[in-house]
Design a protein around this motif. Structure first.
Motif, short mmCIF file in Angstrom:
data_model
loop_
_atom_site.label_atom_id
_atom_site.label_comp_id
_atom_site.label_asym_id
_atom_site.label_seq_id
_atom_site.Cartn_x
_atom_site.Cartn_y
_atom_site.Cartn_z
N ARG A 10 -70.90 22.40 -11.69
CA ARG A 10 -71.65 23.34 -12.30
C ARG A 10 -72.77 22.69 -12.49
O ARG A 10 -72.62 21.90 -13.87
N LEU A 11 -73.85 22.68 -12.34
CA LEU A 11 -75.35 22.11 -12.63
C LEU A 11 -76.21 22.93 -13.04
O LEU A 11 -76.46 24.30 -12.57
N GLY A 28 -72.74 16.57 -19.35
CA GLY A 28 -74.18 15.88 -19.99
C GLY A 28 -75.01 15.83 -18.94
O GLY A 28 -74.75 16.44 -17.67
N PRO A 29 -76.15 15.16 -19.13
CA PRO A 29 -77.35 15.06 -18.28
C PRO A 29 -76.97 14.09 -17.09
O PRO A 29 -76.60 13.12 -17.31
N VAL A 30 -77.35 14.49 -15.79
CA VAL A 30 -77.02 13.46 -14.87
C VAL A 30 -78.53 13.17 -14.29
O VAL A 30 -78.38 12.22 -13.38
N LEU A 31 -79.44 13.62 -14.42
CA LEU A 31 -80.65 13.18 -14.12
C LEU A 31 -81.89 13.82 -14.82
O LEU A 31 -81.71 15.01 -15.16
N GLU A 32 -82.75 13.05 -15.27
CA GLU A 32 -84.06 13.51 -16.04
C GLU A 32 -85.00 12.45 -15.63
O GLU A 32 -84.87 11.30 -15.95
N GLU A 33 -86.11 12.99 -14.73
CA GLU A 33 -87.05 12.12 -14.18
C GLU A 33 -88.13 13.05 -14.42
O GLU A 33 -88.32 14.20 -14.47
N ARG A 89 -81.22 15.80 -4.59
CA ARG A 89 -80.44 15.22 -3.78
C ARG A 89 -79.81 13.88 -4.55
O ARG A 89 -78.52 13.67 -4.26
N ARG A 90 -80.60 13.30 -5.41
CA ARG A 90 -80.14 12.18 -6.32
C ARG A 90 -78.95 12.68 -7.22
O ARG A 90 -78.15 11.95 -7.34
N ALA A 91 -79.45 13.78 -7.80
CA ALA A 91 -78.33 14.40 -8.85
C ALA A 91 -77.08 14.80 -8.13
O ALA A 91 -76.06 14.46 -8.81
N ALA A 92 -77.15 15.43 -7.28
CA ALA A 92 -75.96 16.07 -6.34
C ALA A 92 -75.22 14.83 -5.60
O ALA A 92 -74.09 14.98 -5.14
N ALA A 93 -75.78 13.66 -5.68
CA ALA A 93 -74.98 12.36 -4.92
C ALA A 93 -73.91 11.66 -5.78
O ALA A 93 -73.30 11.03 -5.39
N GLY A 94 -73.81 12.07 -7.28
CA GLY A 94 -72.89 11.33 -7.66
C GLY A 94 -71.25 11.97 -7.48
O GLY A 94 -71.17 13.04 -6.94
N PRO A 95 -70.55 11.26 -7.85
CA PRO A 95 -68.75 11.45 -7.58
C PRO A 95 -68.47 12.44 -7.85
O PRO A 95 -68.76 13.06 -9.21
N GLY A 96 -67.67 13.35 -7.27
CA GLY A 96 -67.35 14.73 -7.95
C GLY A 96 -68.20 15.80 -7.89
O GLY A 96 -68.02 16.67 -8.24
N GLY A 126 -78.33 20.18 -0.87
CA GLY A 126 -76.72 19.97 -1.07
C GLY A 126 -76.26 21.05 -2.02
O GLY A 126 -74.76 20.93 -2.06
N ALA A 127 -77.08 21.83 -2.71
CA ALA A 127 -76.26 22.96 -3.34
C ALA A 127 -75.33 23.91 -2.73
O ALA A 127 -75.93 24.42 -1.45
N ARG A 128 -74.27 24.22 -3.16
CA ARG A 128 -73.58 25.43 -2.41
C ARG A 128 -73.96 26.81 -2.72
O ARG A 128 -74.15 27.67 -1.85
#
Length: 336
Positions: A10-11, A28-33, A89-96, A126-128
């Protein structure tokens, strides 16, 4: 920013005019750019986010760096799609994080066409499943508001593209008043430096000066001072020394308009609900909420006690992610 190796699906996505933030619910945050894209003059994208931000104010021949978002809306449609495609694409590339569900914060004025385009872009990246909710409601959830109580609350979102004062009542926004955001404050500072010192200063240096020297009220001790780099006509590089008082004088008329927006939003309520909202105080979210002295300034200007939400710049993204998890909040989510 390094992606966090957490499982989950859930993002929350906050597409701010200055920064794109992605928050993983429960972690927490997975990407802030930075919300910046660098492209060739022919249109081909060469960089996005932090890498593209390096080109602001110093682009080589044949390249341009642009902010494709204006107050969270797509000001440059194709550049905005490229930005979201790459950053998500970068944010959704993390494991899990394989094919996560995504809730996107939308600003007032977002059209179905814009939401549909953004939803398609995120799904391509990559979002479902993609859902949308008003950014002010997401920020209210992220700031800890209880939407079930039905009691009116005052919220001030100090974003880069715009500031918005709102009355949150139940699961909806009763009224919204707009005011200048961080970008307009940077521009005001840049105009003053040019008029007073004949110096042109780039966006990154203006933002840095505002963050380092800016205050809403005079400090208790000596005024801070800092050198700001820029260029004279003809391109000659030089610096000028600014004080906190200089920056505060530039911000003062714009902060007055922010206070007026808060007063106008509260005035839309009947006396009884207005007293209830006033007793709960004014909650500040957004990246501008950390301006030193702002809570005291707003209390004096509006009469409302003010407090800054926890991690105010992340409130909207955090609330959007929470809306995907909490069954009671899911009615806030909409398809494009």
């Amino acid at each position: 920013m390094r992606l966090l190796p957490f499982g989950g699906s859930r993002l929350g996505l906050d597409p701010g005019a200055s920064t794109v933030r992605v928050f993983l619910d429960g972690h927490g945050p997975v990407l802030e750019e930075p919300a910046v894209i660098a492209r060739r003059l022919g249109g081909a994208v060469v960089a996005a986010g932090a890498e593209a931000a390096r080109y602001l104010g110093r682009t080589p021949d044949g390249l341009e760096a642009v902010h494709p978002l204006e107050a969270g809306l797509m000001a440059d449609y194709e550049a905005a799609r490229a930005l979201f495609r790459e950053l998500f694409r970068r944010a959704a590339a993390g494991p899990g994080l394989h094919r996560p569900r995504v809730a996107v914060c939308t600003p007032p004025g977002a059209t179905p066409v814009e939401c549909r385009a953004l939803g398609e872009t995120l799904q391509e990246a990559g979002a479902r499943r993609v859902r949308f909710l008003p950014g002010l409601l997401a920020a209210a959830v992220g700031a800890g508001f209880s939407l079930e109580s039905g009691r009116p609350r005052l919220l001030l979102d100090l974003g880069y593209g715009a500031s918005r004062a709102a009355v949150v009542e139940g699961p909806g926004i009763r009224t919204v008043e707009s005011a200048p955001g961080g970008r307009e404050m940077d521009l005001a500072l840049g105009r003053w430096i040019l008029e007073a010192h004949g110096l042109r200063v780039g966006p990154a240096s203006l933002e840095h000066a505002k963050r380092r020297l800016g205050t809403a009220r005079p400090p208790g001790g000596a005024e801070p001072r800092a050198d700001v780099a820029g260029s004279r006509p003809g391109g000659f590089p030089t610096t000028v020394t600014l004080s906190g008082a200089d920056v505060r004088a530039c911000l003062a008329p714009l902060l007055a308009r922010v206070a007026e927006a808060v007063t106008a939003a509260a005035a839309a309520l009947e006396p009884g609900p207005r007293a209830v909202a006033g007793a709960a105080g004014l909650t500040l979210v957004g990246e501008g909420a950390r301006l030193p002295g702002l809570c005291d300034y707003l209390r004096e200007a509006t009469g409302f006690l003010a407090e800054v939400a926890d991690e105010p710049e992340r409130a909207a993204a955090r609330g959007a992610a929470e809306a995907l998890r909490q069954r009671r909040l899911r009615p806030l989510l909409r398809k494009a």
